[in-house]
Enzyme design. Structure first.
Site, PDB file in Angstrom:
ATOM      1  N   HIS A  42      -8.275  12.416  -6.834  1.00 48.33           N
ATOM      2  CA  HIS A  42      -8.534  11.229  -5.703  1.00 48.33           C
ATOM      3  C   HIS A  42      -7.407  11.529  -4.553  1.00 48.33           C
ATOM      4  O   HIS A  42      -6.004  10.806  -4.705  1.00 48.33           O
ATOM      5  CB  HIS A  42      -7.367  10.581  -6.743  1.00 48.33           C
ATOM      6  CG  HIS A  42      -7.755   8.419  -5.774  1.00 48.33           C
ATOM      7  ND1 HIS A  42      -8.935   8.232  -4.609  1.00 48.33           N
ATOM      8  CD2 HIS A  42      -7.122   7.531  -5.791  1.00 48.33           C
ATOM      9  CE1 HIS A  42      -8.507   7.053  -4.637  1.00 48.33           C
ATOM     10  NE2 HIS A  42      -6.928   6.672  -4.409  1.00 48.33           N
ATOM     11  N   GLY A  66       1.654  -3.806 -15.439  1.00 48.44           N
ATOM     12  CA  GLY A  66       1.482  -4.294 -13.815  1.00 48.44           C
ATOM     13  C   GLY A  66       0.873  -5.524 -13.307  1.00 48.44           C
ATOM     14  O   GLY A  66       0.130  -5.356 -13.854  1.00 48.44           O
ATOM     15  N   VAL A  75      -2.844  -4.533  -7.972  1.00 47.67           N
ATOM     16  CA  VAL A  75      -4.418  -4.492  -7.954  1.00 47.67           C
ATOM     17  C   VAL A  75      -4.317  -4.856  -9.454  1.00 47.67           C
ATOM     18  O   VAL A  75      -5.337  -5.316 -10.503  1.00 47.67           O
ATOM     19  CB  VAL A  75      -3.775  -2.801  -8.692  1.00 47.67           C
ATOM     20  CG1 VAL A  75      -5.288  -1.970  -8.897  1.00 47.67           C
ATOM     21  CG2 VAL A  75      -3.951  -2.415  -7.298  1.00 47.67           C
ATOM     22  N   GLY A  76      -3.108  -4.657 -10.291  1.00 49.18           N
ATOM     23  CA  GLY A  76      -2.487  -6.114 -11.606  1.00 49.18           C
ATOM     24  C   GLY A  76      -3.641  -6.926 -11.890  1.00 49.18           C
ATOM     25  O   GLY A  76      -4.199  -7.228 -12.909  1.00 49.18           O
ATOM     26  N   ASP A 132       4.667  -6.950 -16.508  1.00 46.70           N
ATOM     27  CA  ASP A 132       5.551  -6.536 -15.825  1.00 46.70           C
ATOM     28  C   ASP A 132       6.893  -6.741 -15.533  1.00 46.70           C
ATOM     29  O   ASP A 132       7.538  -7.080 -16.773  1.00 46.70           O
ATOM     30  CB  ASP A 132       4.768  -7.550 -14.832  1.00 46.70           C
ATOM     31  CG  ASP A 132       5.833  -6.415 -12.790  1.00 46.70           C
ATOM     32  OD1 ASP A 132       4.300  -6.110 -12.558  1.00 46.70           O
ATOM     33  OD2 ASP A 132       6.402  -6.657 -12.954  1.00 46.70           O
ATOM     34  N   ASN A 189       6.306   7.323  -9.665  1.00 49.21           N
ATOM     35  CA  ASN A 189       5.397   6.750 -10.600  1.00 49.21           C
ATOM     36  C   ASN A 189       5.722   7.524 -12.139  1.00 49.21           C
ATOM     37  O   ASN A 189       5.205   6.886 -13.161  1.00 49.21           O
ATOM     38  CB  ASN A 189       4.791   6.922  -9.927  1.00 49.21           C
ATOM     39  CG  ASN A 189       4.010   5.326  -8.937  1.00 49.21           C
ATOM     40  OD1 ASN A 189       5.401   4.562  -9.181  1.00 49.21           O
ATOM     41  ND2 ASN A 189       2.986   5.022  -8.187  1.00 49.21           N
ATOM     42  N   VAL A 198      -4.540   3.937 -13.065  1.00 48.83           N
ATOM     43  CA  VAL A 198      -5.004   3.884 -12.339  1.00 48.83           C
ATOM     44  C   VAL A 198      -3.416   4.117 -10.617  1.00 48.83           C
ATOM     45  O   VAL A 198      -3.666   3.759  -9.973  1.00 48.83           O
ATOM     46  CB  VAL A 198      -5.446   1.855 -11.570  1.00 48.83           C
ATOM     47  CG1 VAL A 198      -5.650   1.691 -10.063  1.00 48.83           C
ATOM     48  CG2 VAL A 198      -6.065   1.546 -12.652  1.00 48.83           C
ATOM     49  N   ASN A 230      -0.668   5.612  -8.584  1.00 50.11           N
ATOM     50  CA  ASN A 230      -1.129   6.866  -7.850  1.00 50.11           C
ATOM     51  C   ASN A 230       0.046   7.529  -8.223  1.00 50.11           C
ATOM     52  O   ASN A 230       1.128   7.286  -8.548  1.00 50.11           O
ATOM     53  CB  ASN A 230      -0.923   6.889  -6.635  1.00 50.11           C
ATOM     54  CG  ASN A 230      -2.494   6.433  -5.872  1.00 50.11           C
ATOM     55  OD1 ASN A 230      -3.778   6.928  -7.174  1.00 50.11           O
ATOM     56  ND2 ASN A 230      -2.698   5.759  -5.616  1.00 50.11           N
ATOM     57  N   ARG A 250     -16.595   2.899  -1.903  1.00 52.93           N
ATOM     58  CA  ARG A 250     -15.647   2.833  -0.273  1.00 52.93           C
ATOM     59  C   ARG A 250     -16.986   4.155   0.853  1.00 52.93           C
ATOM     60  O   ARG A 250     -17.424   3.225   1.633  1.00 52.93           O
ATOM     61  CB  ARG A 250     -15.161   3.586   0.004  1.00 52.93           C
ATOM     62  CG  ARG A 250     -13.550   2.980  -0.437  1.00 52.93           C
ATOM     63  CD  ARG A 250     -12.214   3.257  -0.031  1.00 52.93           C
ATOM     64  NE  ARG A 250     -11.803   2.368  -0.393  1.00 52.93           N
ATOM     65  CZ  ARG A 250     -10.209   2.531  -0.801  1.00 52.93           C
ATOM     66  NH1 ARG A 250      -9.607   3.841  -1.322  1.00 52.93           N
ATOM     67  NH2 ARG A 250      -9.123   1.620  -0.995  1.00 52.93           N
TER      68      ARG A 250
HETATM   69  N1  LIG Z   1      -5.938   5.119  -8.413  1.00 53.38           N
HETATM   70  C1  LIG Z   1      -6.542   4.280  -6.642  1.00 53.38           C
HETATM   71  O1  LIG Z   1      -7.887   4.631  -6.902  1.00 53.38           O
HETATM   72  C2  LIG Z   1      -5.446   3.703  -6.605  1.00 53.38           C
HETATM   73  C3  LIG Z   1      -6.035   2.244  -5.780  1.00 53.38           C
HETATM   74  C4  LIG Z   1      -5.123   1.643  -5.266  1.00 53.38           C
HETATM   75  C5  LIG Z   1      -3.603   0.666  -5.642  1.00 53.38           C
HETATM   76  N2  LIG Z   1      -3.419   2.553  -6.638  1.00 53.38           N
HETATM   77  C6  LIG Z   1      -1.721   2.433  -7.088  1.00 53.38           C
HETATM   78  O2  LIG Z   1      -1.903   1.474  -8.115  1.00 53.38           O
HETATM   79  C7  LIG Z   1      -0.493   0.973  -8.733  1.00 53.38           C
HETATM   80  C8  LIG Z   1      -0.062  -0.115  -7.883  1.00 53.38           C
HETATM   81  O3  LIG Z   1      -0.651  -0.220  -6.815  1.00 53.38           O
HETATM   82  P1  LIG Z   1      -0.592  -2.128  -6.927  1.00 53.38           P
HETATM   83  O4  LIG Z   1      -0.583  -2.556  -5.428  1.00 53.38           O
HETATM   84  O5  LIG Z   1      -0.638  -3.386  -7.329  1.00 53.38           O
HETATM   85  O6  LIG Z   1       1.494  -1.871  -6.355  1.00 53.38           O
HETATM   86  P2  LIG Z   1       2.010  -3.894  -7.005  1.00 53.38           P
HETATM   87  O7  LIG Z   1       3.491  -3.465  -5.519  1.00 53.38           O
HETATM   88  O8  LIG Z   1       1.420  -4.273  -5.724  1.00 53.38           O
HETATM   89  O9  LIG Z   1       2.215  -3.478  -8.271  1.00 53.38           O
HETATM   90  C9  LIG Z   1       3.075  -2.663  -9.078  1.00 53.38           C
HETATM   91  C10 LIG Z   1       3.488  -2.928  -9.672  1.00 53.38           C
HETATM   92  O10 LIG Z   1       3.886  -2.796 -11.348  1.00 53.38           O
HETATM   93  C11 LIG Z   1       5.203  -3.115 -11.764  1.00 53.38           C
HETATM   94  N3  LIG Z   1       6.152  -1.886 -12.250  1.00 53.38           N
HETATM   95  C12 LIG Z   1       6.786  -1.529 -12.085  1.00 53.38           C
HETATM   96  N4  LIG Z   1       7.843  -0.135 -12.862  1.00 53.38           N
HETATM   97  C13 LIG Z   1       7.138  -1.530 -14.212  1.00 53.38           C
HETATM   98  C14 LIG Z   1       6.724  -0.227 -15.529  1.00 53.38           C
HETATM   99  N5  LIG Z   1       7.110   0.337 -15.976  1.00 53.38           N
HETATM  100  N6  LIG Z   1       5.952  -1.796 -16.386  1.00 53.38           N
HETATM  101  C15 LIG Z   1       5.461  -3.025 -15.821  1.00 53.38           C
HETATM  102  N7  LIG Z   1       5.347  -3.303 -14.555  1.00 53.38           N
HETATM  103  C16 LIG Z   1       5.826  -2.478 -14.082  1.00 53.38           C
HETATM  104  C17 LIG Z   1       5.959  -3.824 -10.039  1.00 53.38           C
HETATM  105  O11 LIG Z   1       7.086  -4.835 -10.458  1.00 53.38           O
HETATM  106  C18 LIG Z   1       4.764  -4.839  -9.526  1.00 53.38           C
HETATM  107  O12 LIG Z   1       4.516  -5.502  -9.817  1.00 53.38           O
HETATM  108  C19 LIG Z   1       0.558   1.962  -7.037  1.00 53.38           C
HETATM  109  O13 LIG Z   1       0.869   3.482  -7.591  1.00 53.38           O
HETATM  110  C20 LIG Z   1      -0.743   2.425  -6.291  1.00 53.38           C
HETATM  111  O14 LIG Z   1      -0.699   3.703  -5.851  1.00 53.38           O
HETATM  112  C21 LIG Z   1      -4.300   3.892  -7.103  1.00 53.38           C
END
Ligand SMILES: NC(=O)c1ccc[n+]([C@@H]2O[C@H](COP(=O)([O-])OP(=O)(O)OC[C@H]3O[C@@H](n4cnc5c(N)ncnc54)[C@H](O)[C@@H]3O)[C@@H](O)[C@H]2O)c1
Length: 308
Positions: free
Chosen positions: A176, A9, A13-14, A34, A96, A119, A121, A152
């Site tokens: 979480h 991803g 975040v990634g 990605d 997801n 990471v 959700n 936080r």
């Molecule tokens: N655990 C935590 O505390 C926490 C905190 C923040 C975000 N998150 C979660 O992390 C995830 C990512 O958040 P984000 O803000 O980066 O979202 P984002 O939409 O900016 O990025 C997600 C990326 O995943 C890619 N993607 C989708 N399907 C895919 C696949 N099969 N293979 C590879 N890549 C793929 C998308 O193209 C996108 O670039 C979300 O599920 C979010 O809820 C978790």
């Protein structure tokens, strides 16, 4: 330095996590995968071009496939869709789960000995999906949530007391979500119990703000969710593993009877080192904290059931 860390991803975040991993020189090669054509390639090249300025030697590359991720030591899985305003983490579950299932199968294929930090959700349930899809033991599948929730909580406390964040020791356990469990009984400021420094109503307000920490940012951003602190939290776990630091961090782990909980991912104090999860620490909780932890685990089970 590890040989290879792959971030799945290349979204908010990634990509930020990949940059932090590179800037900390945690791996010789940092791969970003990605599904969107060009995005991981472009972000990877851009990050690599910052290496001469930032002074890191990790080679960052982006790709749409898994060949480049072969034999990675560690994966950070951020693939999925993020929360939109008004959307709960659980709303994300089906979409997801499909994504994390597919990612887990690829990880098992190209790097069967790796360690996975999840990471995506809803976190605790996605950890379960990743563990099943990879077939890895619990030592090699961990979830990032507690480190973020704790950061936080520590930031809000440092602000309220006007002291350094470094002097706030705390831990947030549980799933979480809105049922996370900030451990007030273990919150200290350089060893001084927090209850001696902050009035109960102020402390309660901070605990509530921590619980809603993610939603507060979603409400500001409108089109996405938090990523600076989440990526920092995931990379703190990666660093503990890569450098075999044996850090004690709150992570989502597959519990096998600890805290009276079994066959569920839940945030608990974990020792992280080169083998991944090296120990789950069982600490004494107040009756209320223990009840809250069980309630939190029940919420995770409900989402697991909803997913079937
Ligand atoms: N655990 C935590 O505390 C926490 C905190 C923040 C975000 N998150 C979660 O992390 C995830 C990512 O958040 P984000 O803000 O980066 O979202 P984002 O939409 O900016 O990025 C997600 C990326 O995943 C890619 N993607 C989708 N399907 C895919 C696949 N099969 N293979 C590879 N890549 C793929 C998308 O193209 C996108 O670039 C979300 O599920 C979010 O809820 C978790």
């Amino acid at each position: 330095m590890l040989n290879k860390i792959t971030v799945i991803g290349a979204g908010n975040v990634g990509a930020t996590a990949a940059q932090r991993v590179a800037e900390k020189n945690l791996a010789r090669t940092v791969v970003m995968v990605d599904v969107v054509d060009g995005v991981p390639q472009g972000k990877g090249l851009d990050q690599w071009q910052s290496a001469p300025i930032e002074g890191f030697d990790s080679r960052v590359i982006g790709t749409n496939g898994y060949d480049e991720a072969a034999d990675s030591d560690l994966f950070i899985v951020t693939a999925g869709i993020a929360r939109k305003p008004g959307m709960s983490r659980d709303d994300l579950v089906k979409t997801n789960a499909g994504i994390v299932q597919q990612v887990g199968e690829q990880i098992r294929r190209v790097a069967p000995e790796s360690i996975v930090i999840v990471v995506s959700n809803p976190l605790d349930v996605m950890c379960h999906v990743a563990m099943k899809a990879t077939g890895f033991p619990r030592e090699r599948v961990l979830g990032m949530a507690g480190v973020l929730d704790t950061a936080r909580y520590r930031a809000f406390l440092a602000e309220a007391l006007d002291v350094s964040v470094e002097d706030i020791q705390a831990m947030v356990l549980g799933g979480h979500g809105d049922t996370m469990v900030p451990l007030v009984s273990y919150t200290t400021v350089s060893g001084i119990p927090i209850t001696q420094l902050l009035a109960p109503d102020k402390l309660e307000a901070i605990v509530n703000r921590t619980r809603n920490g993610g939603a507060e940012i979603v409400a500001f951003l409108k089109t996405g969710s938090a990523y600076y602190a989440p990526s920092a939290a995931a990379v703190q776990m990666a660093e503990a593993i890569a450098l075999d630091k044996k850090r004690i961090l709150p992570c989502a782990a597959w519990l096998q009877g600890e805290y009276g909980l079994k066959d569920v991912f839940c945030g608990v104090p974990c020792k992280l080192g080169r083998h991944g999860l090296e120990q789950v620490l069982e600490v004494t909780l107040t009756a209320k904290e223990r009840a809250d932890l069980h309630k939190s685990a029940e919420a995770v089970r409900d989402t697991m059931k909803a997913l079937g």
